[in-house]
Structure formats: structure tokens, C-alpha cells
Write a protein that holds these residues in place. Sequence first.
Motif, PDB file in Angstrom:
ATOM      1  N   GLY A 110      73.444  19.627  31.952  1.00 56.81           N
ATOM      2  CA  GLY A 110      73.248  20.056  33.340  1.00 56.81           C
ATOM      3  C   GLY A 110      71.844  20.547  33.668  1.00 56.81           C
ATOM      4  O   GLY A 110      71.622  21.211  34.684  1.00 56.81           O
ATOM      5  N   LEU A 111      70.861  20.227  32.815  1.00 59.75           N
ATOM      6  CA  LEU A 111      69.491  20.659  33.100  1.00 59.75           C
ATOM      7  C   LEU A 111      68.873  19.832  34.229  1.00 59.75           C
ATOM      8  O   LEU A 111      69.196  18.659  34.393  1.00 59.75           O
ATOM      9  CB  LEU A 111      68.609  20.478  31.843  1.00 59.75           C
ATOM     10  CG  LEU A 111      68.352  21.713  30.984  1.00 59.75           C
ATOM     11  CD1 LEU A 111      69.650  22.303  30.467  1.00 59.75           C
ATOM     12  CD2 LEU A 111      67.437  21.364  29.820  1.00 59.75           C
ATOM     13  N   ASP A 112      67.968  20.451  34.967  1.00 60.37           N
ATOM     14  CA  ASP A 112      67.184  19.767  35.994  1.00 60.37           C
ATOM     15  C   ASP A 112      66.020  19.094  35.266  1.00 60.37           C
ATOM     16  O   ASP A 112      65.037  19.752  34.927  1.00 60.37           O
ATOM     17  CB  ASP A 112      66.676  20.812  37.005  1.00 60.37           C
ATOM     18  CG  ASP A 112      65.780  20.202  38.070  1.00 60.37           C
ATOM     19  OD1 ASP A 112      66.073  19.065  38.503  1.00 60.37           O
ATOM     20  OD2 ASP A 112      64.784  20.837  38.463  1.00 60.37           O
ATOM     21  N   CYS A 113      66.142  17.787  34.972  1.00 56.26           N
ATOM     22  CA  CYS A 113      65.177  17.157  34.070  1.00 56.26           C
ATOM     23  C   CYS A 113      64.870  15.719  34.474  1.00 56.26           C
ATOM     24  O   CYS A 113      65.611  15.102  35.235  1.00 56.26           O
ATOM     25  CB  CYS A 113      65.703  17.182  32.632  1.00 56.26           C
ATOM     26  SG  CYS A 113      67.285  16.339  32.422  1.00 56.26           S
ATOM     27  N   ALA A 114      63.758  15.214  33.949  1.00 52.74           N
ATOM     28  CA  ALA A 114      63.381  13.815  34.168  1.00 52.74           C
ATOM     29  C   ALA A 114      62.837  13.248  32.870  1.00 52.74           C
ATOM     30  O   ALA A 114      62.285  13.971  32.046  1.00 52.74           O
ATOM     31  CB  ALA A 114      62.317  13.710  35.257  1.00 52.74           C
ATOM     32  N   MET A 115      63.007  11.946  32.698  1.00 53.14           N
ATOM     33  CA  MET A 115      62.468  11.241  31.529  1.00 53.14           C
ATOM     34  C   MET A 115      61.210  10.502  31.995  1.00 53.14           C
ATOM     35  O   MET A 115      61.263   9.722  32.942  1.00 53.14           O
ATOM     36  CB  MET A 115      63.512  10.256  31.004  1.00 53.14           C
ATOM     37  CG  MET A 115      63.051   9.450  29.818  1.00 53.14           C
ATOM     38  SD  MET A 115      64.430   8.591  28.995  1.00 53.14           S
ATOM     39  CE  MET A 115      64.946   7.417  30.260  1.00 53.14           C
ATOM     40  N   VAL A 116      60.081  10.763  31.341  1.00 54.23           N
ATOM     41  CA  VAL A 116      58.800  10.248  31.830  1.00 54.23           C
ATOM     42  C   VAL A 116      57.930   9.752  30.674  1.00 54.23           C
ATOM     43  O   VAL A 116      58.276   9.910  29.504  1.00 54.23           O
ATOM     44  CB  VAL A 116      58.020  11.344  32.598  1.00 54.23           C
ATOM     45  CG1 VAL A 116      58.762  11.781  33.850  1.00 54.23           C
ATOM     46  CG2 VAL A 116      57.727  12.557  31.695  1.00 54.23           C
ATOM     47  N   ILE A 154      70.463  24.562  24.423  1.00 54.82           N
ATOM     48  CA  ILE A 154      71.635  23.772  24.841  1.00 54.82           C
ATOM     49  C   ILE A 154      72.761  24.011  23.841  1.00 54.82           C
ATOM     50  O   ILE A 154      72.564  23.995  22.637  1.00 54.82           O
ATOM     51  CB  ILE A 154      71.268  22.273  24.931  1.00 54.82           C
ATOM     52  CG1 ILE A 154      70.283  22.059  26.096  1.00 54.82           C
ATOM     53  CG2 ILE A 154      72.505  21.408  25.124  1.00 54.82           C
ATOM     54  CD1 ILE A 154      69.769  20.644  26.250  1.00 54.82           C
ATOM     55  N   ARG A 155      73.957  24.240  24.377  1.00 59.13           N
ATOM     56  CA  ARG A 155      75.097  24.602  23.525  1.00 59.13           C
ATOM     57  C   ARG A 155      75.562  23.434  22.661  1.00 59.13           C
ATOM     58  O   ARG A 155      75.476  22.260  23.056  1.00 59.13           O
ATOM     59  CB  ARG A 155      76.269  25.084  24.386  1.00 59.13           C
ATOM     60  CG  ARG A 155      75.968  26.372  25.124  1.00 59.13           C
ATOM     61  CD  ARG A 155      77.223  27.158  25.508  1.00 59.13           C
ATOM     62  NE  ARG A 155      78.372  26.321  25.825  1.00 59.13           N
ATOM     63  CZ  ARG A 155      78.587  25.787  27.033  1.00 59.13           C
ATOM     64  NH1 ARG A 155      77.726  25.973  28.015  1.00 59.13           N
ATOM     65  NH2 ARG A 155      79.671  25.069  27.256  1.00 59.13           N
TER      66      ARG A 155
END
Length: 445
Positions: free
Chosen positions: A129-135, A292-293
Motif C-alpha cells: 500500500g505504499l505511494d510509489c512508482a517504478m522508474v 514493510i510487514r
Amino acid sequence: MHRLVILGGGESGVGAALLGRQKGYDVFVSDGGAIKDKYKQELIENNIAFEEGQHTVEQVLNASEVMKSPGIPEKNDLVKQIRVKGIPVISEIELAYRFKGDSKIIAITGSNGKSTTTALTYHICKTAGLDCAMVGNIGYSFAKQVAEDPKQWYVAEISSFQLDDIKDFRPDVSVLLNITEDHLDRYEYQFENYIRSKFRIIQNQTMNDYFIYCEDDEVIMNHLALLTIHTNPLPFSMKHEVKKGGYIKGDQMMLRIQDERVSMSIYDFALKGKHNHYNTMAAGIAATTIGIRKEKIREAVKDFHSLEHRMEFVAMVRGVEFINDSKATNVNSTWYALESMNKPTVLILGGTDKGNDYALLNDLVKDHVKAIVCMGVDNKKIIAAFKDIVPVIIETDSAKKAVNASFKLAAKGDVVLLSPACASFDLFKNYEDRGKQFKDAVKEL
């Protein structure tokens, strides 16, 4: 006004142009070749000056700063002139870093496996649920992401070329998977230069950051012994237990970071093959360092789908399995692919040779490969390397011919593996085009 000149109008160049423009720079894009229509459209819509098919030297040399695309080598005449004039040169990841705000970065590099590890790490972050992007090198401009849709976390695949022109770029978590001889044509054929380039990923790290690396990689360990590092080391290994980091013992992966302990069976990994166990450990450790769990890590590692063109299952045709590993553009990538084969294999090899030493593949080819189908303009080196090991070697000059020849050579229960060990530029636009043409030809069987 800060004048940013960008050499190269591809994904990273146009991304950098958009970010520079947004931040009030005077931006000029110069590409010696043709700029793709979709990128040209973005430049026009954003009123960014550009040229294609040439470099106007005066326009380039009046820059405050130059951002060069990773594909342009140092030996390029224009780059030499920029260096002589003393104009600072940066990479796109440096520009993105400059404007990332308080976002955090997991940066992944290595000669092999970085796309898979980046995609898996991103998948774990998304699952949690992280606010993330792959770049990054995986095909999405880091700078464009920062400009248009900033995130709290960036999972970035970083190549050695991108690391060559960093100044302040500092990832919160850096991952170094392995180092094997690759791209030596860009490093004056000095392996040491390439090794130093990869290690630049930790040059700005502090004791608040983490450095995840493979303890089973001799090249990494030899170079590490020469360095004083200013970050928190987290090794991973399949040969022995580590106090902090990750290891595989029997069929269990164990991750130990601070108080967090994660264990799971390697049989639950979606990614198969020994090389992917390393990739999975690296991604798991990265996820653990950012809190992260373990339930989320387990869930994500179980349901991850591998990347297109990287050991991608294409189809089963009359009992013959077809696998697309077009992204294997060096010998080591092909070595990893062959290592995970457990059926008789027809291997499709060839393309633009980058100074390859095919002898590295000899043992695996002896064990697994029943025939080789060459797919390149010049196949002499491959034929010379394997003529005494493989009973059948056939030459072809297109994906369709290679697939048809391979299918004829394969029996029910065999695998046809496209893992070329070479760049694709002799017959194809890039490795994606090569993989797509391979898949289209398989579907026509």
C-alpha cells in the motif's frame, strides 16, 4: 537564467526536459538522430526548444549544465568539447534527485537481474500500500515521474551509465546484485572502470542508509575490501548464514533486519531458478529495511509475475515450450537462463557482439543444449565457440526463420529458449522488438 541543454530526445531526455522546464530552466533538447513522434509531441506541447538530426555546437556549448542521455558515450566528440569547456554534465537521475523533495529512493543496480528485482521490489511496495512508482532504466523516466506525478517512494533501476554522471544522488536503500563483464566497450575495456562505476551507487550514502549486496559475488567482495563504506551493509548469500541481511538455508529464505525476522520457503517464490532466489532475497531485504510487514512480503513474492522479455513463458506448441529471454543481452544473462533449464533446450543465440566470451557458457551448453539456432548478421564467433560441443548449429537472419528452425529441431518435452547473449541492433530496433517478433512468430506456428 539556468540553461539546461539535454543531449538525446528519448525517454530520459524528454523526461528531464519536462522537469527542467517545470522548474524554470531555459531548456534545449538536441538529438543527433530522429526524435520519436510521441516525444516530439510532448516537447512541442510544452514549448520546449529542440533540434533533431544534428547537434548545433554553439547552442550546446552555451549551456549552464548538460544532461546527457545514458546511451551517449564519453568518447563522443561533442561530449569531449563539453568537457573541455568545463560545463557540468549530469545524468537524468541526478536531475530527478535534485527535485524529489522528501521522497525516498530504493536504487537497484547490477549486471544482471536488476529489471526483475526492481519490478519485484515495486510489486512488494504496491502490495503493502505504499505511494510509489517504478522508474529509471526499466523504461520510465525518473525526472518525468517527479515532474508529473511525484510519489513518496521511487523504486529505481539504475544502470552504470546513469551512475557515471551523478554528483549528489543518494538512495536511501541501494542494491548491488552482481558485477560481471558487460559494456566494456564504454569503459576503455577496463573491467575495473566498470566495477567503480557500479559502486558509485553508495558514494553519497550515510549511516542513515542501507547497502544491500551479494556476498557470494567475488567481484563485489574483492572491491568492497578496498573501500571504507559509510552506510549500513546488508549482505545476502546462498552459501552461508549472515548475521544481518538475508540467506537461504536448505529450502528456507531467512531475512534478518533489526528485530524483524522473515522466513519463507523458496518453493513459494513465484520466480524460479537460483538466480531469481538472489533477486527475491534482495527485494525482500529492501522491503524489510523500509518497514514493510512480513505478511505483505510473503504475499507479494508468491503472486509476482515475471517481466516481459525476461524468462517469459510464451506458449506450449505441440509439447514444445517457448521462452522469451530477449532481455539477455550479455553472456552472463544467458548463463543464468541456461542454469534454470531442466529440459533439453534449443537455444537461439546471436546479435551484435559486445566483446563476448562464449566459453563461459560451455558447461551449461554441454549439459542442456541439443541445438543452437543463430539469429544475427554475423554468427562466425558463435559457430567457432560451440561447433565442437553442439551437434547442430543453424544460421538464420530473422525471428520468424529462427522460430521455425527451432520448432523443427525440438521434440515434445523440449524447450526453445531465446536468450541471445548479444545486443539486438543488427536485425531489430531493440531487445523489446526482438522479443515481440519472436512471440509473434511463435503464435503463427
